[in-house]
Structures are given as structure tokens and as C-alpha cells.
Design an enzyme around this catalytic site. Structure first.
Site, PDB file in Angstrom:
ATOM      1  N   HIS A 158       5.207  -5.232  -4.038  1.00 52.54           N
ATOM      2  CA  HIS A 158       5.469  -3.795  -4.110  1.00 52.54           C
ATOM      3  C   HIS A 158       4.587  -3.039  -3.131  1.00 52.54           C
ATOM      4  CE1 HIS A 158       1.893  -4.300  -6.599  1.00 52.54           C
ATOM      5  NE2 HIS A 158       1.654  -3.000  -6.462  1.00 52.54           N
ATOM      6  N   ASP A 182       2.717   0.705  -3.223  1.00 52.94           N
ATOM      7  CA  ASP A 182       2.306   1.544  -4.349  1.00 52.94           C
ATOM      8  C   ASP A 182       3.135   2.822  -4.477  1.00 52.94           C
ATOM      9  OD1 ASP A 182       0.314  -0.110  -5.324  1.00 52.94           O
ATOM     10  OD2 ASP A 182      -1.269   0.803  -4.103  1.00 52.94           O
ATOM     11  N   ARG A 204      -8.663   1.407  -8.901  1.00 59.40           N
ATOM     12  CA  ARG A 204      -7.892   1.844  -7.735  1.00 59.40           C
ATOM     13  C   ARG A 204      -7.879   3.362  -7.623  1.00 59.40           C
ATOM     14  NH1 ARG A 204      -1.511   1.370  -7.544  1.00 59.40           N
ATOM     15  NH2 ARG A 204      -1.757   3.533  -8.260  1.00 59.40           N
ATOM     16  N   HIS A 233       2.123  -5.549  -1.326  1.00 56.51           N
ATOM     17  CA  HIS A 233       1.133  -6.493  -1.827  1.00 56.51           C
ATOM     18  C   HIS A 233       1.555  -7.081  -3.169  1.00 56.51           C
ATOM     19  CE1 HIS A 233      -0.032  -2.468  -3.244  1.00 56.51           C
ATOM     20  NE2 HIS A 233      -0.536  -3.066  -4.313  1.00 56.51           N
TER      21      HIS A 233
END
Length: 304
Positions: free
Chosen positions: A115, A117, A286, A271
Site C-alpha cells: 500500500h 499510505d 508514524r 510498502h
């Protein structure tokens, strides 16, 4: 706005106003380790400019041996632009850190599917800063793939096809249950309270706003359908693109160590966080930087 790409080497050309970075490329086109810099320090603007340039050029940067906490991680990410909330739907770490999402390997932060983000909103993040908080003794690696290299290696007829296509991105399968558990009240994103997860449309090929390079902008996690074609055609096109962008020759794999920080360009990469560590609760923090609306090759807003 991040500055234009800098050379992929440890020193800058004569006369440059940017600080030199000690860069060790992971591959010729994707990933670089940055040595000898303390992200918790009050870095000068020249160093921030050099990091921004390296990010665009290498797409993923790794900073080993850092000692960040939530406050210093947020402060570092803020040097590159306005920060988003932790996530459109998922709750932040706490009230004092609304920009920070805590990803738990046994909870809602596994991310074990390819995916980019938060592409299921109108303005996905520019980039993400991720730091390791608690790591398993073995496993828990993260992989990145180069979406620009994926586009470049398509045949010319397929590139012409995908240049004209748009696709739906939908986060409801992954996150609607979490939104319901919060009483239908998500976080603020681009000034609006998230109360639903309606699909959004993005170009299949994204033009990078800094370099003008084209890259695929689809992913198995969130891209559900090609617009304007039949269901069978959509499935065939997406299957082709998903297989192409997950080829191992355009990927890198990072084995995390204590103190590692990764910073990636969300406009040119996807990623995958491996879930191969059993019952251990892998924990990561994150922060994401506000981005712009993706534009395709035919859009007049695309970089020259």
C-alpha cells in the site's frame, strides 16, 4: 515544498548551499542510509534542505542510531511541512500527540499488504516518518517498492494505456470497523471531520510534483477498480499492475534495529510490513506530512 533532487552521493557540488549528507545508497534508484546526523537536534535549514532533496532522489531514507521520542519525532517531521492527524480514522497516541499513530503488530497497525499510505482521501500524505519503538528478536522487516521504476519498465503501449486511466481508492474494507467503533467520529483531515469512507478517484499514473517523473499510483490494499471500464477489464488491468509493482527487482527490504527511523516519499513508493513474528507485539510510531492532490499526465497542474 521539498527542494529539487540532489546528487546521490555523499558530497554536494561546489557552490551548493545545501549541507553535505553522508549517503549510502541501498540500490541505484531506491533507498539510502544517512549516517552521522542527529534527528533530535535543531538541524539547520541547509541540512533539512539536503534531507528533502535526498528524499525525492532516493525515495526512502534510513537514519540508524537515533534517539527520538514522540515530541522530537513530530518536531523533525514538521520541518518538511504541515502535519496531518495521526490517521483519518485511527486514534492518535494520546491527546498530547494528535499527529502520531501507534502501530501495533497485534492490533490495527499490521499493514501486511502492499500500500501507499492513506490514498483513500483526496490529499494523501506527502511522506511518512516511522520509528521503531519495540522490535521482535526476529522478523518484522519492511519492504518498499519503487513506483516510478515500475512505470518506467512497463512497455510503451501499456504506459500509454495507463496514462489515461483513473481508479477508485477505498479504505472502508480496512478501516470502516474502526470508524464504527469510535461512534462514526474519525479525526480531522484537511480541516474536515472524517465520518465516512467514501471512495475517491485518483489517476493511475501520478506525476511527481517536484520532479515531473511519472509513477504508478495504485496498490492492492486500497485501489479497488479502474474507472470507465468493465469489471473484467478493471480486474485484468489491476492484476497486471499489482504484479508489476511488486516485482523483487524494484524493491528493497529493511531489517529494523533499535533507533532506526525511516522517512519515505509517499508519492513515489508503496510498502509492506511483514507479519512473521508470531505473538510478539511489534510497535512502531508514524507521523505523516500533509500532501497535495495527485495529478496525472493529462492534468494541466502536472509538473513540466
Amino acid at each position: 515544498m521539498l527542494t529539487a533532487p540532489a546528487p546521490s552521493r555523499s558530497t554536494m557540488p561546489a557552490g551548493s548551499t545545501r549541507a553535505a549528507l553522508d549517503l549510502e545508497p541501498v540500490t541505484p534508484t531506491l533507498g539510502a542510509r544517512v549516517r552521522g546526523i542527529d534527528l533530535a537536534a535543531d538541524l539547520p535549514d541547509e541540512a533539512i534542505g539536503a534531507i528533502g532533496a535526498a528524499l525525492v532522489a532516493h525515495k526512502v531514507l534510513f537514519f540508524p542510531g537515533q534517539r527520538l521520542d514522540p515530541d522530537s519525532q513530530i518536531a523533525f517531521a514538521r520541518r518538511f511541512g504541515e502535519l496531518t492527524s495521526s490517521h483519518p480514522v485511527m486514534a492518535p497516541l494520546d491527546d498530547a500527540h494528535p499527529q502520531l499513530w501507534e502501530l501495533e503488530g497485534q492490533g490495527g497497525g499490521r499493514s501486511d499488504e502492499w500500500h501507499t499510505d492513506v490514498t483513500f482521501v483526496r490529499r494523501p500524505p506527502l511522506g511518512s516518518v516511522l520509528r521503531a519503538v519495540r522490535l521482535p528478536a526476529h522478523g518484522g522487516d519492511t519492504l518498499w517498492t519503487d513506483l516510478q521504476a515500475a512505470y518506467d519498465s512497463l512497455s510503451a503501449p501499456v504506459r500509454r494505456l495507463v496514462d489515461e486511466l483513473t481508479a477508485l481508492h477505498d479504505g472502508s474494507a480496512e478501516f470502516s470497523g474502526y470508524l464504527a467503533a469510535r461512534g462514526g467520529e474519525g479525526n480531522l483531515w484537511d480541516g474536515e471531520r472524517i465520518r465516512s469512507l467514501a471512495p475517491v478517484e485518483h489517476p493511475v499514473v501520478r506525476v511527481h510534483p517536484v520532479t515531473g517523473r511519472r509513477g504508478l499510483f495504485v496498490s492492492p490494499a486500497f485501489t479497488t477498480r479502474i474507472v470507465g471500464v468493465s469489471a473484467a477489464e478493471s480486474r485484468g488491468i489491476l492484476d497486471l499492475l499489482f504484479a508489476h509493482l511488486t516485482r523483487p527487482d524494484i524493491q528493497i527490504r529493511h531489517r529494523w534495529s533499535d533507533g532506526d527511523v525511516a522517512f519515505w516519499d509517499n508519492r513515489s513508493t508503496a510498502h509492506y510490513a511483514t507479519f512473521d513474528y508470531g505473538d510478539f507485539n511489534r510497535l512502531m510510531h508514524r507521523v505523516t506530512i500533509r500532501g497535495d492532490e495527485p495529478v496525472g499526465p493529462a492534468d494541466p497542474r502536472a509538473a513540466a
